[in-house]
Design a protein around this motif. Structure first.
Motif, PDB file in Angstrom:
ATOM      1  N   SER A  48       0.831  -1.213   0.000  1.00  0.00           N
ATOM      2  CA  SER A  48       0.000   0.000   0.000  1.00  0.00           C
ATOM      3  C   SER A  48       0.861   1.258   0.000  1.00  0.00           C
ATOM      4  O   SER A  48       0.556   2.236  -0.689  1.00  0.00           O
ATOM      5  CB  SER A  48      -0.915   0.009   1.220  1.00  0.00           C
ATOM      6  OG  SER A  48      -1.799  -1.070   1.182  1.00  0.00           O
ATOM      7  N   GLU A  49       1.933   1.220   0.770  1.00  0.00           N
ATOM      8  CA  GLU A  49       2.854   2.357   0.810  1.00  0.00           C
ATOM      9  C   GLU A  49       3.491   2.579  -0.558  1.00  0.00           C
ATOM     10  O   GLU A  49       3.625   3.720  -1.012  1.00  0.00           O
ATOM     11  CB  GLU A  49       3.934   2.076   1.856  1.00  0.00           C
ATOM     12  CG  GLU A  49       4.604   3.287   2.407  1.00  0.00           C
ATOM     13  CD  GLU A  49       5.510   2.934   3.562  1.00  0.00           C
ATOM     14  OE1 GLU A  49       6.716   3.249   3.461  1.00  0.00           O
ATOM     15  OE2 GLU A  49       5.032   2.363   4.555  1.00  0.00           O
ATOM     16  N   ASN A  50       3.879   1.489  -1.214  1.00  0.00           N
ATOM     17  CA  ASN A  50       4.458   1.605  -2.552  1.00  0.00           C
ATOM     18  C   ASN A  50       3.462   2.202  -3.537  1.00  0.00           C
ATOM     19  O   ASN A  50       3.803   3.095  -4.324  1.00  0.00           O
ATOM     20  CB  ASN A  50       4.934   0.237  -3.057  1.00  0.00           C
ATOM     21  CG  ASN A  50       6.183  -0.236  -2.355  1.00  0.00           C
ATOM     22  OD1 ASN A  50       6.922   0.538  -1.754  1.00  0.00           O
ATOM     23  ND2 ASN A  50       6.419  -1.532  -2.403  1.00  0.00           N
ATOM     24  N   LEU A  51       2.223   1.709  -3.506  1.00  0.00           N
ATOM     25  CA  LEU A  51       1.204   2.226  -4.424  1.00  0.00           C
ATOM     26  C   LEU A  51       0.892   3.694  -4.150  1.00  0.00           C
ATOM     27  O   LEU A  51       0.698   4.479  -5.078  1.00  0.00           O
ATOM     28  CB  LEU A  51      -0.072   1.392  -4.327  1.00  0.00           C
ATOM     29  CG  LEU A  51      -0.023   0.032  -5.017  1.00  0.00           C
ATOM     30  CD1 LEU A  51      -1.250  -0.793  -4.678  1.00  0.00           C
ATOM     31  CD2 LEU A  51       0.104   0.199  -6.525  1.00  0.00           C
ATOM     32  N   ALA A  52       0.850   4.068  -2.888  1.00  0.00           N
ATOM     33  CA  ALA A  52       0.556   5.455  -2.539  1.00  0.00           C
ATOM     34  C   ALA A  52       1.639   6.407  -3.021  1.00  0.00           C
ATOM     35  O   ALA A  52       1.376   7.584  -3.289  1.00  0.00           O
ATOM     36  CB  ALA A  52       0.388   5.587  -1.030  1.00  0.00           C
TER      37      ALA A  52
END
Length: 138
Positions: A26-30
């Protein structure tokens, strides 16, 4: 320790690491479009997660833990965006090394692993409950 309790402990460790894996994805996508803040500066670097197996002395089961959360060393792609504040003298901006397709596939895999571990916990809980009911009826 009985086999059902050991299964619960193993599945719980699986839930924990898959939850952490989903957080990293999720952090990567954000941050998939987070460029640097100054000309020529590096953008967000993709995070990767690895797991390690550890023998649980109490149950004899193999538990999984987060081994490390590292940064992907691959090169940053560049895009021509002369108006961007992070653009170098030639107008090129370093973009994050995050591929949304890979992240979505990783998220799907983590979600399915999480659900599988959750099913193990539900089954073990049901079996423990049935065992207690059998003991009450005797």
């Amino acid at each position: 320790m009985d086999a059902l309790t050991a299964a619960l402990k193993v599945a719980a460790s699986g839930l924990g690491v898959q939850s952490e894996r989903l957080r990293v994805v999720s952090e990567n996508l954000a941050n998939a479009q987070s460029t640097g803040t100054a000309a020529g500066s590096d953008p967000y670097r993709r995070k990767t997660i690895s797991f390690v197996s550890q023998l649980d002395q109490a149950t004899g089961g193999s538990l999984v833990q987060v081994g490390s959360i590292d940064r992907d060393p691959s090169d940053f792609p560049v895009e021509f965006q002369p108006g961007n504040e992070a653009a170098d003298a030639k107008g090129y901006v370093k973009m994050p090394n995050v591929n949304p397709l890979i992240e979505m596939a990783d998220m799907t895999e983590a979600n399915r692993s999480y659900e599988a571990n959750l099913q193990v916990i539900k089954q073990a809980r049901d079996l423990i409950s049935m065992t207690i009911d059998l003991m009450r009826n005797q």
